[in-house]
Enzyme design. Structure first.
Site, PDB file in Angstrom:
ATOM      1  N   HIS A  10      21.891  51.374  72.859  1.00 23.95           N
ATOM      2  CA  HIS A  10      20.803  51.289  73.844  1.00 23.95           C
ATOM      3  C   HIS A  10      19.464  51.722  73.236  1.00 23.95           C
ATOM      4  O   HIS A  10      19.299  51.708  72.037  1.00 23.95           O
ATOM      5  CB  HIS A  10      21.174  52.068  75.111  1.00 23.95           C
ATOM      6  CG  HIS A  10      22.563  51.724  75.560  1.00 23.95           C
ATOM      7  ND1 HIS A  10      22.851  50.612  76.323  1.00 23.95           N
ATOM      8  CD2 HIS A  10      23.770  52.303  75.281  1.00 23.95           C
ATOM      9  CE1 HIS A  10      24.161  50.540  76.520  1.00 23.95           C
ATOM     10  NE2 HIS A  10      24.750  51.543  75.901  1.00 23.95           N
ATOM     11  N   HIS A  79      28.128  55.350  71.331  1.00 24.44           N
ATOM     12  CA  HIS A  79      27.868  55.224  72.773  1.00 24.44           C
ATOM     13  C   HIS A  79      28.401  56.427  73.539  1.00 24.44           C
ATOM     14  O   HIS A  79      29.195  57.204  73.014  1.00 24.44           O
ATOM     15  CB  HIS A  79      28.522  53.950  73.326  1.00 24.44           C
ATOM     16  CG  HIS A  79      27.818  52.708  72.881  1.00 24.44           C
ATOM     17  ND1 HIS A  79      26.971  51.999  73.687  1.00 24.44           N
ATOM     18  CD2 HIS A  79      27.812  52.085  71.663  1.00 24.44           C
ATOM     19  CE1 HIS A  79      26.483  50.975  73.008  1.00 24.44           C
ATOM     20  NE2 HIS A  79      26.972  50.999  71.775  1.00 24.44           N
ATOM     21  N   GLU A 142      32.935  55.890  72.045  1.00 27.40           N
ATOM     22  CA  GLU A 142      32.485  56.268  73.400  1.00 27.40           C
ATOM     23  C   GLU A 142      32.741  57.768  73.545  1.00 27.40           C
ATOM     24  O   GLU A 142      33.881  58.215  73.702  1.00 27.40           O
ATOM     25  CB  GLU A 142      33.262  55.485  74.468  1.00 27.40           C
ATOM     26  CG  GLU A 142      32.945  53.989  74.492  1.00 27.40           C
ATOM     27  CD  GLU A 142      31.632  53.639  75.222  1.00 27.40           C
ATOM     28  OE1 GLU A 142      30.896  54.568  75.622  1.00 27.40           O
ATOM     29  OE2 GLU A 142      31.359  52.422  75.389  1.00 27.40           O
TER      30      GLU A 142
HETATM   31 ZN   LIG Z   1      26.705  52.260  75.833  1.00 28.16          ZN
END
Ligand SMILES: [Zn+2]
Length: 268
Positions: A10, A79, A142
């Site tokens: 992002h 992430h 993640e």
């Molecule tokens: Zn993400």
């Protein structure tokens, strides 16, 4: 040289997941920069490039294009999860085999070793752009759930973030057999060669005649001996050096000649 491309997920207009006062794009950048720093400062033969080093807006295609153009040996996309779960998981592409599977095994284990208190959600596969469109082995991690209060509390802790980053870095280093840089060895302060004089002496006498006798004998053994009067004593000296090892060498020679030498240190 191993080229590691790190993609902080992002950025810019895309904050990623948000929750508990945290934004995914900030966390991924912080973690990625620490992974880069650890790899560069602690390991040899590694080059690191980040898809973004600030709050830039980048499309997924721009990210994989950059990794492919650079010719990276490995792509890591960092992430933070969302959706109400807890823990850590990582992904490789749906159909990929070795060495990507090996890298996932190694890196996953190192990350979990750093964050033992976190639930291990496992090693997974997914048809994600970052994994599919990159030409090199790729892993997407993640790191906990931003919208779960307990996970968010950990993500707000700098020491925890450091462990997450270290797990990634150590895992990558292990996966690519990167050697550790030698720890900087602090060198002893260089001796000032002129500050001390090392005097090699073989005897001290209150009577000058005794000192003279020893001088004569030592000269007979090819020593450049002489007597010096120090504080009421006549000392028989063979030499004086600024360099201690030279003094020790002469003392050793005197020892072999049957004397009991000692080295008197004297500040100049
Ligand atoms: Zn993400």
């Amino acid at each position: 040289m191993v080229k590691v491309f790190i993609d902080p997920g992002h950025g810019g207009t895309d904050p990623g997941a948000v929750g508990n006062g945290l934004r995914e794009k900030d966390l991924t950048l912080t973690i990625s920069k620490r992974i880069e720093a650890i790899l560069k400062t602690e390991y040899n033969n590694v080059e690191v490039k980040l898809s973004r080093t600030n709050d830039a807006t980048l499309s997924l295609t721009q990210r994989t294009n950059a990794a492919n153009a650079w010719g990276a040996n490995f792509l890591l996309s960092v992430h933070i999860n969302a959706g109400g779960g807890t823990g850590y998981e990582d992904f490789i592409y749906t159909t990929v085999g070795a060495p990507t599977t090996t890298y996932q095994n190694v890196i996953h284990a190192e990350i979990m070793a750093q964050i033992v208190e976190v639930r291990d959600r496992g090693k997974k596969r997914a048809n994600y752009h970052m994994l599919r469109e990159s030409k090199m082995p790729a892993l997407l991690t993640e790191n906990l759930f931003i919208d779960t209060a307990a996970d968010a509390a950990k993500l707000k802790d700098a020491a925890f973030i450091e462990k997450v980053a270290r797990g990634h870095a150590v895992g990558i280093a292990k996966a690519f057999n990167l050697s550790k840089k030698q720890a900087a060895v602090s060198k002893p302060a260089p001796a000032n060669p002129s500050s001390t004089l090392y005097k090699v002496q073989i005897g001290a006498f209150s009577k000058k005649a005794n000192a003279d006798a020893l001088v004569k004998q030592a000269k007979g053994k090819k020593f450049d001996a002489f007597a010096v009067k120090v504080g009421g004593l006549y000392k028989v000296q063979l030499g004086a050096f600024s360099n201690e090892s030279n003094a020790k060498a002469l003392a050793e020679k005197a020892k072999k000649a049957g004397y009991t030498p000692y080295i008197a240190k004297e500040a100049k």
